[in-house]
Design a protein around this motif. Structure first.
Motif, PDB file in Angstrom:
ATOM      1  N   VAL A 165       0.792  -1.370  -0.375  1.00  0.00           N
ATOM      2  CA  VAL A 165      -0.059  -0.025   0.205  1.00  0.00           C
ATOM      3  C   VAL A 165       0.857   1.378  -0.074  1.00  0.00           C
ATOM      4  CG1 VAL A 165      -1.254   1.338   1.047  1.00  0.00           C
ATOM      5  CG2 VAL A 165      -1.652  -1.305   1.101  1.00  0.00           C
ATOM      6  N   GLY A 166       1.819   1.105   0.779  1.00  0.00           N
ATOM      7  CA  GLY A 166       2.811   1.927   0.687  1.00  0.00           C
ATOM      8  C   GLY A 166       3.578   2.414  -0.657  1.00  0.00           C
ATOM      9  N   GLY A 167       4.180   1.850  -0.979  1.00  0.00           N
ATOM     10  CA  GLY A 167       4.747   1.960  -2.574  1.00  0.00           C
ATOM     11  C   GLY A 167       3.511   2.808  -3.213  1.00  0.00           C
ATOM     12  N   LEU A 168       2.381   2.157  -3.601  1.00  0.00           N
ATOM     13  CA  LEU A 168       1.274   2.455  -4.798  1.00  0.00           C
ATOM     14  C   LEU A 168       1.344   4.136  -3.898  1.00  0.00           C
ATOM     15  CD1 LEU A 168      -0.944  -0.309  -4.543  1.00  0.00           C
ATOM     16  CD2 LEU A 168       0.769   0.264  -6.696  1.00  0.00           C
ATOM     17  N   PHE A 169       1.460   4.155  -3.015  1.00  0.00           N
ATOM     18  CA  PHE A 169       0.681   5.541  -2.541  1.00  0.00           C
ATOM     19  C   PHE A 169       2.119   6.673  -3.276  1.00  0.00           C
ATOM     20  CE2 PHE A 169       0.603   8.498   1.084  1.00  0.00           C
ATOM     21  CZ  PHE A 169       0.056   9.980   0.369  1.00  0.00           C
ATOM     22  N   TYR A 170       3.239   6.113  -2.850  1.00  0.00           N
ATOM     23  CA  TYR A 170       3.477   7.325  -2.559  1.00  0.00           C
ATOM     24  C   TYR A 170       4.738   7.060  -4.064  1.00  0.00           C
ATOM     25  CZ  TYR A 170       9.172   9.146  -2.335  1.00  0.00           C
ATOM     26  OH  TYR A 170       9.943  10.245  -2.875  1.00  0.00           O
ATOM     27  N   ALA A 171       4.136   6.034  -4.734  1.00  0.00           N
ATOM     28  CA  ALA A 171       4.374   6.055  -6.252  1.00  0.00           C
ATOM     29  C   ALA A 171       3.106   6.827  -7.274  1.00  0.00           C
ATOM     30  CB  ALA A 171       4.689   5.564  -7.661  1.00  0.00           C
ATOM     31  N   ALA A 273       3.685   3.791 -12.570  1.00  0.00           N
ATOM     32  CA  ALA A 273       4.793   2.054 -12.774  1.00  0.00           C
ATOM     33  C   ALA A 273       5.832   1.499 -12.312  1.00  0.00           C
ATOM     34  CB  ALA A 273       3.965   0.759 -13.388  1.00  0.00           C
ATOM     35  N   VAL A 274       6.506   1.681 -13.411  1.00  0.00           N
ATOM     36  CA  VAL A 274       8.145   1.812 -12.620  1.00  0.00           C
ATOM     37  C   VAL A 274       8.735   2.361 -11.826  1.00  0.00           C
ATOM     38  CG1 VAL A 274      10.344   2.669 -14.514  1.00  0.00           C
ATOM     39  CG2 VAL A 274       8.344   1.589 -15.429  1.00  0.00           C
ATOM     40  N   PHE A 275       7.890   3.770 -11.324  1.00  0.00           N
ATOM     41  CA  PHE A 275       8.818   4.200 -10.121  1.00  0.00           C
ATOM     42  C   PHE A 275       8.351   3.385  -9.150  1.00  0.00           C
ATOM     43  CE2 PHE A 275       8.661   6.885  -6.534  1.00  0.00           C
ATOM     44  CZ  PHE A 275      10.000   7.076  -6.792  1.00  0.00           C
ATOM     45  N   TRP A 276       6.582   2.644  -9.201  1.00  0.00           N
ATOM     46  CA  TRP A 276       6.323   2.086  -8.197  1.00  0.00           C
ATOM     47  C   TRP A 276       7.197   0.066  -7.936  1.00  0.00           C
ATOM     48  CZ3 TRP A 276       4.362  -3.180  -8.289  1.00  0.00           C
ATOM     49  CH2 TRP A 276       3.887  -4.081  -6.707  1.00  0.00           C
ATOM     50  N   LEU A 277       7.979  -0.334  -9.182  1.00  0.00           N
ATOM     51  CA  LEU A 277       8.369  -1.407  -8.729  1.00  0.00           C
ATOM     52  C   LEU A 277      10.685  -0.713  -8.766  1.00  0.00           C
ATOM     53  CD1 LEU A 277       9.249  -3.939 -10.737  1.00  0.00           C
ATOM     54  CD2 LEU A 277       9.566  -3.260 -12.605  1.00  0.00           C
ATOM     55  N   HIS A 278      10.796  -0.037  -8.797  1.00  0.00           N
ATOM     56  CA  HIS A 278      11.470   0.430  -8.297  1.00  0.00           C
ATOM     57  C   HIS A 278      11.650   1.237  -7.026  1.00  0.00           C
ATOM     58  CE1 HIS A 278      15.443   3.479  -8.384  1.00  0.00           C
ATOM     59  NE2 HIS A 278      15.713   2.476  -9.481  1.00  0.00           N
ATOM     60  N   LEU A 279      10.589   1.231  -6.502  1.00  0.00           N
ATOM     61  CA  LEU A 279      10.466   0.927  -4.662  1.00  0.00           C
ATOM     62  C   LEU A 279      11.060  -0.746  -4.344  1.00  0.00           C
ATOM     63  CD1 LEU A 279       7.665   3.954  -4.284  1.00  0.00           C
ATOM     64  CD2 LEU A 279      10.024   4.314  -4.022  1.00  0.00           C
ATOM     65  N   VAL A 280       9.996  -1.404  -5.366  1.00  0.00           N
ATOM     66  CA  VAL A 280       9.693  -2.442  -4.634  1.00  0.00           C
ATOM     67  C   VAL A 280      10.996  -3.329  -4.773  1.00  0.00           C
ATOM     68  CG1 VAL A 280       8.974  -4.503  -4.630  1.00  0.00           C
ATOM     69  CG2 VAL A 280       7.293  -2.939  -5.046  1.00  0.00           C
ATOM     70  N   VAL A 281      12.076  -2.993  -5.256  1.00  0.00           N
ATOM     71  CA  VAL A 281      12.954  -3.770  -5.425  1.00  0.00           C
ATOM     72  C   VAL A 281      14.478  -2.841  -5.148  1.00  0.00           C
ATOM     73  CG1 VAL A 281      12.042  -5.015  -7.927  1.00  0.00           C
ATOM     74  CG2 VAL A 281      13.341  -2.962  -8.582  1.00  0.00           C
ATOM     75  N   GLY A 282      13.983  -2.069  -4.644  1.00  0.00           N
ATOM     76  CA  GLY A 282      14.564  -1.203  -4.001  1.00  0.00           C
ATOM     77  C   GLY A 282      14.570  -1.712  -2.452  1.00  0.00           C
ATOM     78  N   TYR A 283      13.767  -1.561  -2.019  1.00  0.00           N
ATOM     79  CA  TYR A 283      13.746  -2.206  -0.897  1.00  0.00           C
ATOM     80  C   TYR A 283      14.458  -3.640  -0.417  1.00  0.00           C
ATOM     81  CZ  TYR A 283       8.998  -0.226   0.791  1.00  0.00           C
ATOM     82  OH  TYR A 283       8.629   0.808   0.605  1.00  0.00           O
TER      83      TYR A 283
END
Length: 395
Positions: A165-171, A273-283
């Motif tokens: 949820v947090g990643g989607l909100f930020y992205a 969408a790409v930025f959300w992916l970047h956040l998730v793999v950034g973790y």
């Protein structure tokens, strides 16, 4: 500040810093390295915030540096920072519980620490830097203290819910923030800049909490297993996290890198969408970095050369070093100061970040050599959290 007492009626234990010889190397090395990632990412992003036209991309070297930062730097440093904060908060909880402290006492202690972190962070924002994370972690300490009492299953369930949820909100709001940064006015005064930084805090804090809660909780989980303090017991897990975490960060970061170097002109929806992916793999990348550092610390054992010692000294004084970085940015970057941001190429900006980080490493090691076990920011936070140490009794 009044003295706290245990349920047994005794005074609080000595609140001084843990002696250097008793400190685990991995957490300090991780904090020292994390500050390098943060310094280079901040310096690189100043190109966007002050250049008015995104990254410079002035030649192959700039393109390579920008791609490298997307793969290895952006959204990779703060997850490790947040995880280390969770790790440290859980360590305090575990140590105090082992001393016989009951949960209400520990909760009050951690929340008092959180309130002072918020105070320091607000002052940091008002005086120096718009991207403060100290207050964010203070708010997390205030809002999420209860997770320290969760079972592992409940803790991880909450953690992964926040990740999604947090990643989607930020992205969802990232593109708006990015465009605003590119279109920022150069006609700003110091007082106006200060006012803008303070006014944006109510909008900035929820965004950062949204993407920091997940790594914070993973840090709590890791502290329960002493992953960084006892890496020899978790060598297999740490190797897997290092390989798969960093590998996922690099592969998952490729689309974002292609957008940053202007190879891919993505639509707003695709960019989000790409930025959300970047956040998730950034973790995953941030956790992978921490795992690599734990394995390096295991291999080093008790061997501490001057470089390792200096990096560990920086990690021990991470808040002071972080604030020093901001003081340098306040002199170099704003248009009402030296205003060098627009004149930098992408590679020069990253080089500047490395130079600023190296200066803090030298200062931290100088403090260590001078006999100061903490930096001034760490000393202040500890004093405000625990109060004045009780005087030693005379026999």
């Amino acid at each position: 500040m009044p003295q706290n007492t245990t349920t047994r009626g005794g005074p609080p234990p000595e609140s001084g810093a843990v002696p250097t010889a008793q400190r685990s190397l991995a957490p300090d090395l991780a904090r020292g390295f994390m500050l390098l990632v943060i310094a280079t990412v901040h310096a690189h992003m100043f190109r966007v915030a002050t250049g008015g036209g995104g990254y410079a991309l002035d030649g192959p070297f700039d393109v390579a540096v920008t791609a490298f930062m997307a793969l290895f730097g952006e959204n990779r440093g703060y997850p490790m920072f947040a995880a280390l904060f969770g790790y440290g908060l859980a360590q305090i909880h575990l140590r105090r519980a082992a001393e016989g402290r009951e949960w209400p006492w520990v909760r009050r202690l951690l929340r008092r620490r959180g309130r002072w972190l918020v105070t320091i962070g607000v002052a940091h924002t008002a005086l120096l830097f718009y991207g403060d994370i100290i207050a964010v972690y203070g708010l997390i300490a205030l809002l999420f203290t209860a997770v320290l009492q969760f079972t592992d299953r409940r803790l991880l369930t909450h953690a992964f819910a926040w990740m999604a949820v947090g990643g989607l909100f930020y992205a969802a709001v990232n593109n708006v923030l990015y465009s605003a940064a590119q279109e920022g006015s150069q006609d700003v005064t110091p007082l106006l800049d200060m006012a803008m930084r303070v006014v944006t805090l109510p909008f900035f804090w929820p965004l950062m909490i949204a993407i920091s809660a997940f790594p914070f909780m993973i840090g709590v989980w890791a502290a329960r297993r002493r992953l960084l303090e006892e890496p020899q017991r978790h060598r297999v897990l740490l190797r897997r996290v290092a390989v798969w975490g960093i590998g996922a960060a690099v592969l998952g970061g490729i689309p974002h890198a292609l957008i940053n170097i202007e190879v891919w002109d993505a639509s707003p929806m695709a960019a989000a969408a790409v930025f959300w992916l970047h956040l998730v793999v950034g973790y995953a990348g941030g956790f992978g970095y921490a795992a690599v550092i734990a394995l390096v610390a295991l291999r080093l054992g008790r061997r501490r050369g001057p470089v390792v010692t200096a990096l560990a000294a920086t990690g021990q004084r991470s808040m002071t070093s972080y604030l020093l970085q901001s003081a340098v940015w306040a002199v170099l970057i704003p248009p009402y100061a030296l205003g060098i941001g627009p004149s930098l190429t992408d590679a020069q900006a990253v080089g500047l970040g490395v130079a600023v980080w190296l200066a803090t490493v030298v200062l931290a090691d100088t403090m260590r050599r001078a006999g100061f076990r903490q930096g001034p920011a760490e000393w202040f936070l500890r004093r405000m959290t625990y109060g004045r140490p009780a005087p030693a009794s005379r026999n």
